[in-house]
Design a protein around this motif. Structure first.
Motif, PDB file in Angstrom:
ATOM      1  N   PRO A 352      24.435  -5.313  -1.003  1.00 17.50           N
ATOM      2  CA  PRO A 352      23.844  -4.552  -2.106  1.00 17.50           C
ATOM      3  C   PRO A 352      22.365  -4.869  -2.291  1.00 17.50           C
ATOM      4  N   TYR A 353      21.584  -3.838  -2.598  1.00 15.90           N
ATOM      5  CA  TYR A 353      20.132  -4.002  -2.738  1.00 15.90           C
ATOM      6  C   TYR A 353      19.666  -3.047  -3.836  1.00 15.90           C
ATOM      7  N   ALA A 354      19.139  -3.590  -4.929  1.00 20.72           N
ATOM      8  CA  ALA A 354      18.781  -2.785  -6.093  1.00 20.72           C
ATOM      9  C   ALA A 354      17.425  -2.105  -5.913  1.00 20.72           C
ATOM     10  N   LEU A 355      17.355  -0.843  -6.309  1.00 18.00           N
ATOM     11  CA  LEU A 355      16.103  -0.084  -6.361  1.00 18.00           C
ATOM     12  C   LEU A 355      15.822   0.273  -7.819  1.00 18.00           C
ATOM     13  N   ASP A 356      14.627  -0.054  -8.288  1.00 19.00           N
ATOM     14  CA  ASP A 356      14.214   0.321  -9.635  1.00 19.00           C
ATOM     15  C   ASP A 356      12.693   0.339  -9.689  1.00 19.00           C
ATOM     16  N   ASP A 357      12.137   0.595 -10.871  1.00 19.55           N
ATOM     17  CA  ASP A 357      10.684   0.676 -10.989  1.00 19.55           C
ATOM     18  C   ASP A 357      10.005  -0.618 -10.574  1.00 19.55           C
ATOM     19  N   ALA A 358      10.598  -1.743 -10.954  1.00 23.07           N
ATOM     20  CA  ALA A 358       9.998  -3.036 -10.596  1.00 23.07           C
ATOM     21  C   ALA A 358       9.929  -3.203  -9.089  1.00 23.07           C
ATOM     22  N   ARG A 359      10.950  -2.718  -8.382  1.00 25.17           N
ATOM     23  CA  ARG A 359      10.973  -2.847  -6.925  1.00 25.17           C
ATOM     24  C   ARG A 359       9.851  -2.025  -6.296  1.00 25.17           C
ATOM     25  N   PHE A 360       9.690  -0.782  -6.735  1.00 19.31           N
ATOM     26  CA  PHE A 360       8.659   0.062  -6.144  1.00 19.31           C
ATOM     27  C   PHE A 360       7.261  -0.468  -6.461  1.00 19.31           C
ATOM     28  N   LYS A 361       7.071  -1.014  -7.652  1.00 18.26           N
ATOM     29  CA  LYS A 361       5.780  -1.619  -7.984  1.00 18.26           C
ATOM     30  C   LYS A 361       5.530  -2.847  -7.105  1.00 18.26           C
ATOM     31  N   ARG A 362       6.579  -3.585  -6.840  1.00 21.89           N
ATOM     32  CA  ARG A 362       6.444  -4.757  -5.974  1.00 21.89           C
ATOM     33  C   ARG A 362       6.024  -4.341  -4.572  1.00 21.89           C
ATOM     34  N   GLY A 519       9.397  -9.498 -11.407  1.00 19.87           N
ATOM     35  CA  GLY A 519      10.714  -9.282 -10.821  1.00 19.87           C
ATOM     36  C   GLY A 519      11.834  -9.583 -11.796  1.00 19.87           C
ATOM     37  N   PRO A 520      13.070  -9.422 -11.335  1.00 20.00           N
ATOM     38  CA  PRO A 520      14.232  -9.626 -12.214  1.00 20.00           C
ATOM     39  C   PRO A 520      14.261 -10.994 -12.872  1.00 20.00           C
ATOM     40  N   GLY A 521      13.770 -12.015 -12.165  1.00 26.53           N
ATOM     41  CA  GLY A 521      13.800 -13.372 -12.717  1.00 26.53           C
ATOM     42  C   GLY A 521      12.537 -13.768 -13.443  1.00 26.53           C
TER      43      GLY A 521
END
Length: 832
Positions: A352-362, A519-521
């Motif tokens: 599993p690999y999450a995609l969200d706004d934070a990921r695209f900004k990263r 990021g998430p953390g």
């Protein structure tokens, strides 16, 4: 008749096989003729119906849950018996093929038979020697039942339930439970002969029959034609997220296109999902990132190649290429699209690999914000496309490294859960339990490092440059020479950095999880360290430093992590020949030793050789000199201030370094697997005592035991895993691992939750039966002792309660880990 027998006796032995084939073929022809005469000729039919139809709702609500929990647990992946993958409607319709996908002896690469890629229709699968398991003659209840292999297999089990010995086991002379057992894949026309020869082999194979209610459900479904549904309609709320993602993945600039090729080649096996959107079952909706010849907004036309970096349009005609969208340089465009996963999620290949706004900004910050030129796009020539250091040289190394580190568990799980994972030769290159740390990515921001990687790019080439057919010895000699050259260059670079004061040989070389503030953390990343458990021919990877202190650890740097991915994930071909698979395995030895060497340089200089030698005891001198030569050493002194006790022996120095790893990474690491978080003091004490068992007693335990602890308060047991860590003098043996086993050194780890996708045994416990369990396990001396224990607390594959127990484990696992969980694989359940 006597004359006939005399004539047959004179037939040379090599011709008997032809006679047998003709006789069986004649019987099959008779059976085909009889079925054709009664129900018409076979022809694939359309079985997919809409989700809102009556047949569709029956499939989703009644039939599919039975298929998944009773069939897919053995028939779900590349290693499904007879290639019968029942994890999707298309897989059931495709049927079966006796040719094994996993074959380490073939001299030439095999033809590809990947679901959803290498054929689009059932007719195409029939032309590739797949035979149906559902009726393909007239659509009538009688024909649908009599013409179904699936029904015959289920009915055969009811006619001949599991034979069970007085000890509660399966008779070993009547069942072959080995992974590499011969495949017997009887089509419907020959099923009567199969049932006569193997009356005990009804389905589920070597497991209890399905319940009466489940059997009726399946019979009614088959009688009515076996209708199934395709992928579930996507919720409208998901559409903006898909559109946003596909816009990102298909930017027009050269910089964007290079970035997206890099992302695709690293995530092509992953199950990407959007955390804010859930499916009807409350779990995420998973997608695959695929290459398509069509842009966003149009139906996906998937581009399927043997490897993710193979030329996308090599198999297309000139007219087909001419009709596709082209870029300004006249090249056909490749689009990256989100393709909804069709198959049931299996734990053994779920990444599993999450995609969200934070990921695209990263990703924007890593790949697009840095100022570097991309003057042209790299081609897909195999020599360069298989080498990421050449293909993606323009992208800063630190950006590439941080991309993989952000989700390092996913990166390593590609090796653990991808196609390479199945098979002893693939994973016997690693120890049964070891920790993994990573070098600080800031080290790869220096121009000297970038320049060295560019200069050494050709020495960092990988076996896949030879495609899927390779000659093992000559290939190994070539890559050994290149690896040695690269390590010498790396040593020169480290020596200069050490002299300049840019490199300190202490725990600060370890990445501490920092570097992604949004990021998430919030700047803390639990991917900073990983633990890998190997279970003979499969493995599991977890975040954190899990279990007891292992005898070894790897410290992985960027070139090593990138090569692991392109060796074992992007570049590995499960359909490849013996040479390809063997050279892949031998090259992984280079990487393991490099990771170990990165750890050794942090130890006191005087202890490094002794610690290294403790990992490679009793190596055959000739083999060790040829294949497992100690890599070039960096001999600068360690910067760690050691205590007298740590300097008292090589083992104490090793333990001291492991403790320092734990202290360095403690703020980042989760402890969800640790028994220290078990609230019930009695349970915690008993399980910790079990984890302390070692030696021969531990060696009698299975590799992976899933424990369900029931306290009577609800229907959901608490799940734990007992893992056996098999000790070896060394792991240099390619084929005879048993020779290097040291069972007197085996240990156990007990972890919270399900920690292994291929359980070997199940235990059903209560707090009362848990009491004293550690003492019982510590007292094991013989196989008979273990069988007595299993008879008392185990749920064997012969147990009438097996499916009820299995359902409770799966329900609890899904509740505990709604994103990470999937169906377990029961092909390795023991008969003990």
């Amino acid at each position: 008749m006597p004359d006939l027998l005399r004539r047959l006796w004179r037939i040379p032995r090599w011709r008997w096989s032809i006679v047998l084939v003709l006789l069986l073929g004649g019987c099959s022809a008779v059976a085909i003729h009889q079925l054709d005469e009664r129900f018409g000729p076979a022809s694939p039919r359309e079985r997919v119906v809409s989700h809102d139809s009556l047949a569709g709702r029956q499939w989703e609500d009644e039939v599919k849950p039975v298929i998944e929990t009773r069939c897919v647990v053995c028939h779900g992946c590349y290693d499904a018996p007879c290639q019968l993958k029942m994890s999707s409607a298309a897989g059931i319709d495709r049927g079966m093929n006796p040719a094994p996908v996993y074959d380490g002896t073939r001299l030439l690469a095999a033809n590809l038979t990947r679901m959803f890629e290498d054929a689009d229709t059932t007719e195409q699968w029939r032309s590739m020697d797949f035979s149906p398991v559902l009726n393909e003659r007239f659509d009538s209840p009688a024909a649908n039942l009599e013409g179904s292999v699936l029904l015959r297999a289920l009915s055969q089990k009811r006619k001949a339930p599991l034979p069970v010995t007085e000890d509660g086991l399966l008779p070993e002379d009547r069942f072959d439970l080995s992974l590499n057992r011969s495949q017997v894949c009887a089509p419907v026309e020959g099923y009567d002969k199969f049932a006569e020869d193997h009356p005990d082999w009804g389905m589920p194979y070597a497991l209890p029959q399905v319940s009466d209610e489940e059997h009726r459900t399946l019979v009614n479904w088959l009688a009515n034609g076996g209708a199934m549904t395709g992928p579930a309609p996507l919720p409208q709320a998901l559409m903006p997220h898909i559109e946003q993602a596909e816009r990102f993945f298909n930017g027009d600039s050269l910089k964007q296109r290079l970035m997206n090729r890099y992302i695709y080649e690293h995530l092509f096996l992953s199950h990407v999902y959007f955390p804010s959107i859930k499916g009807a079952d409350g779990r995420p909706i998973f997608f695959k990132l695929v290459r398509s010849s069509t842009p966003p907004g149009e139906p996906i036309k998937r581009i399927s190649t043997r490897r993710p970096y193979d030329a996308p349009y090599a198999s297309y005609t000139a007219d087909e290429r001419a009709s596709m969208p082209h870029d300004d340089a006249g090249r056909p465009r490749v689009y990256y699209r989100l393709w909804q996963e069709r198959a049931t999620v299996l734990a053994k290949n779920h990444l599993p690999y999450a995609l969200d706004d934070a990921r695209f900004k990263r990703w924007q910050a890593l790949f697009l914000t840095p100022d570097y030129p991309v003057d042209d796009l790299p081609d897909y020539d195999l020599k360069t496309a298989s080498n990421p250091f050449l293909t993606f040289e323009a992208i800063p190394a630190e950006s590439r490294y941080r991309f993989m580190l952000d989700e390092s568990q996913n990166t390593i799980m590609g090796f653990i859960k991808g196609p390479v994972c199945r098979g002893q030769v693939a994973v016997d290159v690693i120890n049964d339990h070891f920790w993994v740390g990573f070098t600080d990515p800031k080290m790869f921001s220096h121009p000297e490092v970038e320049r060295t990687l560019a200069e050494e790019g050709k020495n960092l080439s990988l076996p896949a440059e030879q495609s899927s057919n390779a000659l093992p010895i000559s290939s190994w000699v070539k890559f050994e020479s290149k690896q040695t050259a690269y390590l010498k260059a790396k040593q020169r670079l480290m020596s200069q950095a050490y002299l300049d004061g840019d490199l300190r040989l202490d725990e600060r070389v370890l990445w501490d999880g920092s570097g992604w503030t949004d990021g998430p953390g919030q700047g803390r990343n639990p991917n900073a360290a990983l633990t890998i458990y190997r279970h003979f021919d499969n493995a599991a990877v977890m975040k954190g430093l899990v279990g007891g202190v292992p005898k070894t650890s790897w410290i992985i740097d960027y070139p090593m992590l990138e090569r692991i991915h392109y060796l074992l994930v992007a570049g590995f071909d499960v359909y490849g020949n013996l040479g390809h698979q063997l050279v892949t395995r031998l090259y992984m030895d280079f990487l393991r030793m490099e990771g170990e060497n990165n750890l050794l340089v942090l130890l006191p200089a005087g202890e490094r050789q002794a610690v290294h030698d403790s990992w490679y005891r009793d190596v055959n001198p000739g083999l060790g000199e040829l294949l497992f030569k100690k890599p070039p050493q960096f001999d600068a002194p360690s910067g760690i201030v050691w205590t007298p006790q740590e300097l008292s022996s090589p083992n104490q120095a090793r333990l001291g370094l492991m403790r320092r790893m734990q202290e360095r990474l403690a703020p980042e690491l989760g402890h969800e697997r640790s028994l220290s978080n078990v609230e019930d003091e009695h349970v915690r004490h008993e399980l910790q005592a079990l984890a302390a068992v070692q030696g021969v007693s531990a060696s009698l335990m299975p590799e992976v035991t899933i424990v369900a602890l029931e306290d009577g308060t609800d229907d959901s047991p608490r799940l734990y895993s007992v893992l056996r860590n098999s000790a070896h003098a060394n792991i240099t043996s390619l084929f005879d691992e048993e020779e290097n086993r040291r069972p007197e050194e085996d240990t156990l780890d007990v972890l919270r939750g399900v920690a292994g996708d291929y359980p070997n045994a199940f235990w059903r416990l209560t707090p009362d039966t848990l009491t004293g369990l550690a003492e019982r396990v510590a007292a094991l001396e013989t196989e008979e002792d273990y069988r007595a224990l299993q008879a008392d607390i185990g749920v064997r594959r012969t147990d009438p309660r097996f499916w009820e127990f299995s359902d409770s484990v799966l329900r609890t696992n899904y509740a505990d880990r709604p994103v990470e969980a999937g169906l377990l694989d029961y092909n390795r359940l023991e008969n003990r």
